[in-house]
Design an enzyme around this catalytic site. Structure first.
Site, mmCIF file in Angstrom:
data_model
loop_
_atom_site.group_PDB
_atom_site.id
_atom_site.type_symbol
_atom_site.label_atom_id
_atom_site.label_comp_id
_atom_site.label_asym_id
_atom_site.label_seq_id
_atom_site.Cartn_x
_atom_site.Cartn_y
_atom_site.Cartn_z
ATOM 1 N N TYR A 157 116.347 -75.711 -1.749
ATOM 2 C CA TYR A 157 115.912 -74.317 -1.891
ATOM 3 C C TYR A 157 115.609 -73.938 -3.342
ATOM 4 O O TYR A 157 114.521 -73.451 -3.660
ATOM 5 C CB TYR A 157 116.981 -73.395 -1.311
ATOM 6 C CG TYR A 157 116.721 -71.924 -1.473
ATOM 7 C CD1 TYR A 157 115.559 -71.339 -0.976
ATOM 8 C CD2 TYR A 157 117.645 -71.101 -2.121
ATOM 9 C CE1 TYR A 157 115.323 -69.974 -1.111
ATOM 10 C CE2 TYR A 157 117.424 -69.744 -2.261
ATOM 11 C CZ TYR A 157 116.256 -69.184 -1.757
ATOM 12 O OH TYR A 157 116.024 -67.840 -1.907
ATOM 13 N N SER A 167 113.924 -66.118 -6.392
ATOM 14 C CA SER A 167 115.387 -66.049 -6.301
ATOM 15 C C SER A 167 116.020 -66.312 -7.652
ATOM 16 O O SER A 167 115.559 -67.155 -8.418
ATOM 17 C CB SER A 167 115.886 -67.098 -5.294
ATOM 18 O OG SER A 167 117.297 -67.167 -5.318
#
Length: 271
Positions: A172, A153
């Site tokens: 995350y 990401s």
């Protein structure tokens, strides 16, 4: 580019919906037999999110491809990741390509993030890619060929002013940063075995079922899911001696490679 994966076997995790389902479809269109891994086997079994392994397999089968649904809860520490490899190889053959796409994504503040969610983020985003890779390395090493693509990401980027998503991703974002570092470490370790380990992240947001359920995504922030599928395909067919240990962004990578983005069935080029 047709049949770029002809005769190959791939495992794609998180393939019941979103980017994982798109990658599985694109791989199958190029001739791969694909083991698709997720918790949701049948339609309606994914809670509030649409998508299931059965639906992904049906789309691939309708296009003439081969998909093997493998049900596994990758968030569970007791999950036997090696069993996924055993089942895949027993049903459709030795695995050539692994795509670690499954992700546990929480956009929550530290006050809202429970210890369980913290552990789930690392279990899915770091531990699972590590253990699946470890299970596949002996066979890939014996065949002197293998391709591992980790889906990461752009939220790990630390340059520039922090965004709201970065501020609410203390579980995350660090787990994805660990995945990036794992990519480079494994590439260095496995390079001489003919095994390529790379990672790719969307350059912009992808309007998957999970992302749109958590975030309000303006059109100007988006890229097509087909771009991620194309970039993953490129890394799954690269020369391990040249492309190894790279952590790239989808659109920039495709542009640098002079590669056009195709529809998921591989029959047309996107504008």
């Amino acid at each position: 580019m047709r049949d770029a994966l002809e005769g190959k076997v791939a495992i794609v995790t998180g393939a019941s919906r979103g980017i994982g389902a798109a990658i599985a479809q694109r791989f199958a269109a190029e001739g791969a037999r694909v083991a698709i891994v997720a918790r949701s086997l049948e339609p309606g079994s994914g809670g509030h999110l649409a998508g299931s392994l059965r639906e992904t397999a049906d789309v691939i089968g309708a296009d003439g491809g081969v998909a093997l649904p493998v049900v596994a809860d990758l968030s569970d520490p007791a999950c036997d990741r090696a069993a996924i490899v055993v089942e895949t190889e027993a049903e459709i053959g030795p695995v050539d390509v692994l795509v670690n796409n499954a992700a546990a994504c929480f956009y929550l503040s530290i006050d809202e993030t429970s210890e369980r969610r913290l552990r789930v983020a690392y279990e899915v985003n770091v531990v699972t890619p590590y253990l699946l890779t470890r299970a596949l390395v002996p066979g890939m090493r014996e065949r002197k060929a293998g391709w591992i693509v980790n889906i990461t990401s752009g939220i790990v980027d630390t340059g520039g002013p922090p965004s709201l998503q970065q501020a609410r991703s203390s579980a995350y974002a660090p787990s994805k940063a660990a995945l990036d570092r794992l990519t480079v470490s494994l590439a260095t370790e496995l390079r001489d075995d003919g095994i390529a380990v790379n990672a790719v992240a969307p350059e912009r947001a992808v309007a998957t079922e999970g992302a749109t359920a958590m975030l309000d995504l303006p059109e100007s922030w988006l890229e097509p899911v087909e771009a991620m599928a194309e970039a993953t395909l490129a890394l799954a067919t690269c020369d391990p001696a040249i492309d190894n240990g790279r952590v790239v962004r989808s659109l920039a990578y495709l542009s640098a490679e002079g590669r056009r983005t195709h529809s998921l069935d591989g029959t047309s080029v996107l504008a």
